[in-house]
Design an enzyme around this catalytic site. Structure first.
Site, PDB file in Angstrom:
ATOM      1  N   SER A  73      39.338  41.039  46.651  1.00  0.00           N
ATOM      2  CA  SER A  73      39.287  40.690  45.221  1.00  0.00           C
ATOM      3  C   SER A  73      38.065  39.868  44.808  1.00  0.00           C
ATOM      4  O   SER A  73      37.786  39.758  43.615  1.00  0.00           O
ATOM      5  CB  SER A  73      40.529  39.898  44.833  1.00  0.00           C
ATOM      6  OG  SER A  73      41.488  40.761  44.291  1.00  0.00           O
ATOM      7  N   LYS A  76      35.619  41.416  42.533  1.00  0.00           N
ATOM      8  CA  LYS A  76      35.849  41.518  41.088  1.00  0.00           C
ATOM      9  C   LYS A  76      34.898  40.616  40.308  1.00  0.00           C
ATOM     10  O   LYS A  76      34.470  40.945  39.207  1.00  0.00           O
ATOM     11  CB  LYS A  76      37.290  41.123  40.754  1.00  0.00           C
ATOM     12  CG  LYS A  76      38.346  42.061  41.326  1.00  0.00           C
ATOM     13  CD  LYS A  76      39.739  41.462  41.150  1.00  0.00           C
ATOM     14  CE  LYS A  76      40.817  42.387  41.699  1.00  0.00           C
ATOM     15  NZ  LYS A  76      42.153  41.751  41.679  1.00  0.00           N
ATOM     16  N   TYR A 250      44.313  33.813  41.700  1.00  0.00           N
ATOM     17  CA  TYR A 250      45.602  34.479  41.484  1.00  0.00           C
ATOM     18  C   TYR A 250      46.472  33.616  40.563  1.00  0.00           C
ATOM     19  O   TYR A 250      45.959  32.905  39.711  1.00  0.00           O
ATOM     20  CB  TYR A 250      46.287  34.784  42.828  1.00  0.00           C
ATOM     21  CG  TYR A 250      45.450  35.662  43.731  1.00  0.00           C
ATOM     22  CD1 TYR A 250      45.074  36.931  43.309  1.00  0.00           C
ATOM     23  CD2 TYR A 250      45.017  35.240  44.966  1.00  0.00           C
ATOM     24  CE1 TYR A 250      44.311  37.757  44.121  1.00  0.00           C
ATOM     25  CE2 TYR A 250      44.255  36.057  45.792  1.00  0.00           C
ATOM     26  CZ  TYR A 250      43.903  37.312  45.352  1.00  0.00           C
ATOM     27  OH  TYR A 250      43.148  38.114  46.152  1.00  0.00           O
TER      28      TYR A 250
HETATM   29  N1  GLU Z   1      42.508  45.829  47.478  1.00  0.00           N
HETATM   30  C1  GLU Z   1      43.421  44.930  46.896  1.00  0.00           C
HETATM   31  C2  GLU Z   1      44.136  45.535  45.723  1.00  0.00           C
HETATM   32  O1  GLU Z   1      43.559  45.794  44.714  1.00  0.00           O
HETATM   33  C3  GLU Z   1      42.720  43.687  46.489  1.00  0.00           C
HETATM   34  C4  GLU Z   1      43.640  42.629  46.757  1.00  0.00           C
HETATM   35  C5  GLU Z   1      43.079  41.250  46.582  1.00  0.00           C
HETATM   36  O2  GLU Z   1      42.195  40.775  47.293  1.00  0.00           O
HETATM   37  O3  GLU Z   1      43.627  40.601  45.691  1.00  0.00           O
HETATM   38  O4  GLU Z   1      45.295  45.753  45.771  1.00  0.00           O
END
Ligand code: GLU
Length: 322
Positions: A73, A76, A250
């Site tokens: 993530s 992103k 998160y």
């Molecule tokens: N590949 C993961 C997803 O999109 C990313 C998860 C993450 O690092 O939050 O589900």
């Protein structure tokens, strides 16, 4: 003592404290590595690295800092910067807002009133942002993403093909989000290609030292501390830092902003990158995660460093700015 010597002393002090924190927190074994795909579940859970890079390029590297793991993530944040740089704020805000959700990263949700994803750090926003990567084919667009990483890292990154294949074959929820975005007219109809790109960006391999360099570049107003290349403009770097502070950890983002106060982004691969504006980047890698998806040791490292050095962005008396 002249100013240069004072800065050197500060960096030495920082290095010593990081070493102490690394030594002590190795004993912390709470949490579990991500298990939604076998490639992540099978990592050595004891791996632990701390890396920092100051805006002058000076590194501090501890533990398994050369071990490569998938960025997940954290990608992103970089793609968000690319979209802002390439398409500008208005276009980007049409797809993803800047409101923290307090919900899990993979929640299937949109901001219905504003007809966009809540923010670019949850999957709905991230997929809407990845859709903005220009190019006429997957290959062209993948090249744009890898070239972006190259500017941050100073070298072209590899992709973990096994992780990418697993993300692809198990990514039904992300596929649902992609098609919801299409249904709502937020992204175009190359959904599968954009999802392939999203799975690829999550599977890019980095070291903790690379991650600290990424952080240092963003903290340095978007200029790479070693190559001197401008990766993103100062206003884009500022937007990235803001979204990192409000949405980067998160559904722990609010508590993080309150207690640690460092703009940061974490990934389920076990990495966390923090940015101290004007000072440098801090990265931690340790794969055991808490219930939010954040590295347990990573959180503790940042808590301790933030306290020891008054690194909270709203601390008035940071030792870095005497
Ligand atoms: N590949 C993961 C997803 O999109 C990313 C998860 C993450 O690092 O939050 O589900």
């Amino acid at each position: 003592m002249d100013e240069v010597r004072a800065q050197e002393r500060l960096v030495e002090w920082f290095g010593d404290v990081c070493q102490d924190v690394h030594g002590r927190l190795a004993a912390l074994t709470d949490g579990e590595p991500a298990s939604y795909i076998p490639e992540l579940a099978n990592v050595d859970p004891d791996r632990f690295a701390i890396a920092t890079v100051a805006v002058n390029g000076q590194p501090t590297l501890l533990g398994d800092h050369e071990h490569r793991f998938t960025i997940q993530s954290i990608s992103k944040l970089l793609l968000y910067g690319l979209a802002l740089e390439t398409h500008g704020r208005d276009q980007v805000l049409r797809r993803a807002g800047v409101a923290p959700t307090g919900d899990p990263f993979n929640a299937i949700e949109l901001d219905d009133a504003l007809h966009r994803a809540p923010n670019p750090m949850v999957n709905s926003g991230a997929i809407a942002i990845t859709d903005m990567v220009d190019g006429d084919s997957f290959e062209e667009r993948a090249d744009v993403v890898l070239a972006l990483f190259e500017r941050y890292l100073g070298h072209r990154p590899d992709v973990d093909d096994a992780v990418c294949a697993s993300e692809y074959s198990t990514g039904h929820r992300n596929r649902a989000i992609g098609y919801l975005l299409l249904d709502q007219g937020i992204i175009g109809d190359r959904v599968e290609e954009t999802l392939d790109l999203y799975f690829m960006q999550c599977s890019i391999l980095i070291t903790t030292a690379d991650l600290a360099m990424i952080g240092a570049t963003i903290a340095n107003n978007g200029v790479h501390p070693v190559t001197g290349e401008r990766v993103v403009g100062p206003k884009v770097a500022r937007d990235m830092l803001t979204v990192a502070l409000t949405c980067g950890m998160y559904d722990y983002a609010g508590e993080w902003a309150y207690t640690v106060g460092i703009p940061a982004k974490s990934g389920v691969g076990g990495g966390i990158v923090g940015m101290i504006p004007g000072v440098g980047g801090i990265a931690v890698f340790s794969p055991r995660l808490d219930e939010h998806g954040n590295s347990v040791r990573g959180i503790r490292v940042f808590e301790e460093l933030s306290q020891e050095f008054d690194l909270h962005v709203f601390d008035a008396d940071q030792p870095w700015n005497p």
